[in-house]
Write an enzyme that holds these catalytic residues in place. Structure first.
Site, PDB file in Angstrom:
ATOM      1  CE  LYS A 139      33.191  28.111  44.348  1.00 23.23           C
ATOM      2  NZ  LYS A 139      33.949  28.232  45.619  1.00 23.23           N
ATOM      3  CD  GLU A 143      36.296  44.040  39.298  1.00 24.41           C
ATOM      4  OE1 GLU A 143      37.441  44.522  39.336  1.00 24.41           O
ATOM      5  OE2 GLU A 143      35.330  44.610  38.791  1.00 24.41           O
ATOM      6  CB  CYS A 162      41.242  43.498  46.080  1.00 25.19           C
ATOM      7  SG  CYS A 162      39.781  44.524  46.091  1.00 25.19           S
ATOM      8  CD  GLU A 171      46.538  40.175  46.229  1.00 28.61           C
ATOM      9  OE1 GLU A 171      46.364  39.056  45.712  1.00 28.61           O
ATOM     10  OE2 GLU A 171      45.675  41.071  46.223  1.00 28.61           O
TER      11      GLU A 171
HETATM   12  P1  NAD Z   1      40.803  32.552  44.854  1.00 35.49           P
HETATM   13  O1  NAD Z   1      41.137  32.923  43.463  1.00 35.49           O
HETATM   14  O2  NAD Z   1      41.587  31.492  45.517  1.00 35.49           O
HETATM   15  O3  NAD Z   1      39.276  32.058  44.927  1.00 35.49           O
HETATM   16  C1  NAD Z   1      38.209  32.873  44.525  1.00 35.49           C
HETATM   17  C2  NAD Z   1      37.032  31.994  44.156  1.00 35.49           C
HETATM   18  O4  NAD Z   1      37.357  31.223  43.002  1.00 35.49           O
HETATM   19  C3  NAD Z   1      36.649  30.981  45.226  1.00 35.49           C
HETATM   20  O5  NAD Z   1      35.234  30.907  45.283  1.00 35.49           O
HETATM   21  C4  NAD Z   1      37.243  29.690  44.694  1.00 35.49           C
HETATM   22  O6  NAD Z   1      36.591  28.525  45.147  1.00 35.49           O
HETATM   23  C5  NAD Z   1      37.031  29.875  43.211  1.00 35.49           C
HETATM   24  N1  NAD Z   1      37.903  29.062  42.353  1.00 35.49           N
HETATM   25  C6  NAD Z   1      39.151  28.606  42.614  1.00 35.49           C
HETATM   26  N2  NAD Z   1      39.619  27.901  41.564  1.00 35.49           N
HETATM   27  C7  NAD Z   1      38.643  27.914  40.607  1.00 35.49           C
HETATM   28  C8  NAD Z   1      38.527  27.357  39.294  1.00 35.49           C
HETATM   29  N3  NAD Z   1      39.499  26.639  38.745  1.00 35.49           N
HETATM   30  N4  NAD Z   1      37.386  27.588  38.613  1.00 35.49           N
HETATM   31  C9  NAD Z   1      36.382  28.316  39.151  1.00 35.49           C
HETATM   32  N5  NAD Z   1      36.428  28.839  40.394  1.00 35.49           N
HETATM   33  C10 NAD Z   1      37.554  28.645  41.113  1.00 35.49           C
HETATM   34  O7  NAD Z   1      40.819  33.917  45.660  1.00 35.49           O
HETATM   35  P2  NAD Z   1      40.648  34.107  47.238  1.00 35.49           P
HETATM   36  O8  NAD Z   1      41.899  33.652  47.889  1.00 35.49           O
HETATM   37  O9  NAD Z   1      39.335  33.554  47.665  1.00 35.49           O
HETATM   38  O10 NAD Z   1      40.512  35.711  47.354  1.00 35.49           O
HETATM   39  C11 NAD Z   1      41.578  36.561  47.523  1.00 35.49           C
HETATM   40  C12 NAD Z   1      41.984  37.185  46.200  1.00 35.49           C
HETATM   41  O11 NAD Z   1      40.888  37.914  45.653  1.00 35.49           O
HETATM   42  C13 NAD Z   1      43.111  38.198  46.319  1.00 35.49           C
HETATM   43  O12 NAD Z   1      44.007  38.019  45.261  1.00 35.49           O
HETATM   44  C14 NAD Z   1      42.394  39.551  46.175  1.00 35.49           C
HETATM   45  O13 NAD Z   1      43.204  40.604  45.719  1.00 35.49           O
HETATM   46  C15 NAD Z   1      41.330  39.197  45.210  1.00 35.49           C
HETATM   47  N6  NAD Z   1      40.244  40.166  45.277  1.00 35.49           N
HETATM   48  C16 NAD Z   1      40.107  41.078  44.263  1.00 35.49           C
HETATM   49  C17 NAD Z   1      39.111  42.041  44.321  1.00 35.49           C
HETATM   50  C18 NAD Z   1      38.953  43.040  43.215  1.00 35.49           C
HETATM   51  O14 NAD Z   1      37.890  43.611  43.140  1.00 35.49           O
HETATM   52  N7  NAD Z   1      39.933  43.253  42.354  1.00 35.49           N
HETATM   53  C19 NAD Z   1      38.253  42.095  45.420  1.00 35.49           C
HETATM   54  C20 NAD Z   1      38.429  41.162  46.441  1.00 35.49           C
HETATM   55  C21 NAD Z   1      39.422  40.201  46.349  1.00 35.49           C
END
Ligand code: NAD
Length: 505
Positions: A187, A264, A298, A396
């Protein structure tokens, strides 16, 4: 001014972004769709199928059937490895398309989008090699037992990914999950679904059996695609990358099913610069560390802690260098910072810029770059003299914004470094190796780089502590996450029951 970004629009785009289920690109069952926008104009440029619980049901059923009845889970590692190597070759052969699509869809500078295909291909090559070299433990109890580990794929893995460097981050989960014999439902993030549509064709061409890979596009919340994937009883584990808050929700939703989870999450990583550091190298690296990938990274070193004796010089040189970072159209090969992914995210980053103006001393940027009145463009922004309780120190931002804070002693630097909810990465700049190692041992972070940019060998564990994550992937830790390790105990002596004496008597 409005831009004509039409020249950057790739001419080989699909008509619509569809799901990929059981070897076919398909619409949502209810026909629902959503607009995908390009971050330079914020205008819709393509529609994507919007997945609902019934689409997840269909994708999970396809993955389960492939796992239970198809050849993939039972294939020899060498057979799976061959397919993974083909996937890597095909990914690399599509590098130009991938870079153009990724840059157009996410706003990443084209030069930085170009590295993503290579890294994605490397992820497949790495796990293709690892599974054929994989050995498992056997234990001998002299005269009595031999025990061995029977490693098995788990079943259907749900992979949920964010919008930053989407294709590469997807490959990070897809490669080990598939290499170990699982079937998957991916997804991808709703802001950047374009490049994920390439996977179906790539896997089919490489000979991955139907149903092993499934993709459902759409939103994450309840009633859409992400939430039902987490709650589906036939999905044995969830690998999630995204915000810490979303991770908490997923953790709660997966709890009743006791699913395997790998998380992550977000970061607010410190870069600590001591007075004996190679200042030029430290400035170059910390500029790259927070402004590359538009700051949407991240592991960005978004808090820079600088020893007071070099603080003024550091701030002055850093601000000058940040002001020289070139913001531009993502398709322009001279651009260093492109457009942030989405207007919602742009608003969030800009709100932190405004907060920062009340919390710190603005020394570079602080608004829109000149000539970019539309789209999601932000100047590389630097705040100095930021106190540890400031929101721009603690939270962040995930954009090209950095907070600089002075410190006097090593103890104070460590206290400041550990003074956030997060613990993903840390960067340490010093000529004193004893100090560097001691600092590394004590800093709350899943990963540390000493006198180095963020360069990661694929064998090393990747993950964070505290609010930055749960569990580690990377190298054989990914193999462990995506497999069960069943212990098989073989009796070599007499069958003996220690309480009741010899059985059968
Ligand atoms: P997000 O949490 O908003 O969304 C990530 C994914 O989760 C999307 O596909 C979204 O549709 C899905 N999602 C949202 N709500 C959900 C739910 N209730 N159930 C299941 N899936 C759901 O994150 P984002 O804004 O897309 O990405 C940015 C974030 O990701 C930042 O906080 C960044 O630090 C983090 N990130 C972490 C790493 C790491 O390896 N630690 C790497 C890249 C990004």
């Amino acid at each position: 001014m409005s831009y004509d970004n039409s020249a950057a629009k790739p001419d080989n785009l699909p008509e619509k972004i569809l799901h990929y289920i059981n070897g076919e690109y398909v619409e949502s069952i209810d026909g629902d769709e959503f607009d995908v926008i390009d971050p330079v104009t914020n205008k819709p440029y393509i529609k994507a199928a919007s997945g609902k619980p019934e689409d997840i049901d269909r994708a999970v059923a396809s993955a389960k059937d492939a796992f239970d009845n198809g050849p993939w889970a039972k294939a020899l590692p060498r057979e799976r490895s061959r397919v993974l190597h083909k996937i890597a070759d095909i990914v690399e052969s599509r590098a130009e398309t991938l870079a153009a699509w990724e840059s157009f869809d996410s706003g990443l500078p084209i030069t930085q989008a170009k590295g993503q295909a290579h890294r994605a291909a490397e992820n497949f090559r790495f796990f293709a090699d690892l599974i054929v070299a994989q050995t498992d433990d056997a234990f001998k109890v002299p005269g009595r037992q031999i025990n061995y580990v029977n490693r098995k794929p788990i079943g259907v893995a749900g992979l949920i990914t964010p919008w930053n460097t989407p294709f590469m981050l997807e490959s990070w989960k897809l490669a080990p999950a598939i290499a170990t014999g699982n079937s998957v439902v991916l997804k991808p993030a709703e802001f950047t679904p374009l490049s994920a549509t390439l996977w179906g064709g790539i896997f089919e061409e490489a000979g991955l059996p139907k149903g092993v890979f499934n993709l459902v596009n759409g939103f994450g919340e309840e009633g859409f695609a992400g939430d039902p994937l987490v709650k589906h009883p036939d999905v044995a584990l969830i690998s999630f990358t995204g915000e810490s808050r979303t991770g908490q929700i997923i953790f709660g939703n997966a709890a009743p099913y006791l699913k395997g989870l790998s998380m992550e999450l977000g970061g607010k990583s410190p870069a600590v610069v001591f007075s004996d550091a190679d200042l030029e190298a430290a400035i170059d690296a910390t500029i790259f560390g927070v402004f590359s990938l538009n700051g949407e990274r991240c592991t960005a070193g978004s808090r820079i802690l600088v020893q007071r004796s070099i603080y003024d010089e550091f701030v002055e040189r850093y601000a000058a260098q940040a002001a020289n970072v070139k913001v531009g159209l993502p398709a322009d090969p001279t651009t260093e910072v492109g457009a942030l992914v989405h207007p919602e995210h742009y608003e969030k980053v800009m709100s932190y810029v405004e907060i920062g103006k009340t919390e710190g001393r603005l020394v570079a940027g602080g608004g829109r770059p000149e000539g970019f009145e539309e789209g999601n463009f932000v100047q590389p922004t630097v705040f100095a003299d930021v106190a540890p309780e400031a929101r721009i120190f603690q939270e962040e931002i995930f954009g090209p914004v950095v907070a600089i804070t002075p410190f006097d002693t090593e103890e104070e630097a460590l206290e400041l470094a550990n003074n956030t909810a997060y613990g993903l990465a840390a960067y340490i700049w010093t000529a004193d190796l004893k100090r560097a190692h001691n600092f590394a041992q004590n800093v709350d972070s899943g990963m540390v780089w000493l006198n180095s940019n963020n360069v990661r060998d694929l064998r090393t564990p990747f993950g964070g502590v505290k609010a930055s994550g749960l569990g580690h992937e990377g190298g054989y830790r990914s193999i462990d996450f995506y497999t069960d390790q069943q212990a098989v105990h073989i009796n070599l002596g007499e069958v003996h029951n220690p309480v009741f004496g010899k059985q059968g008597k």
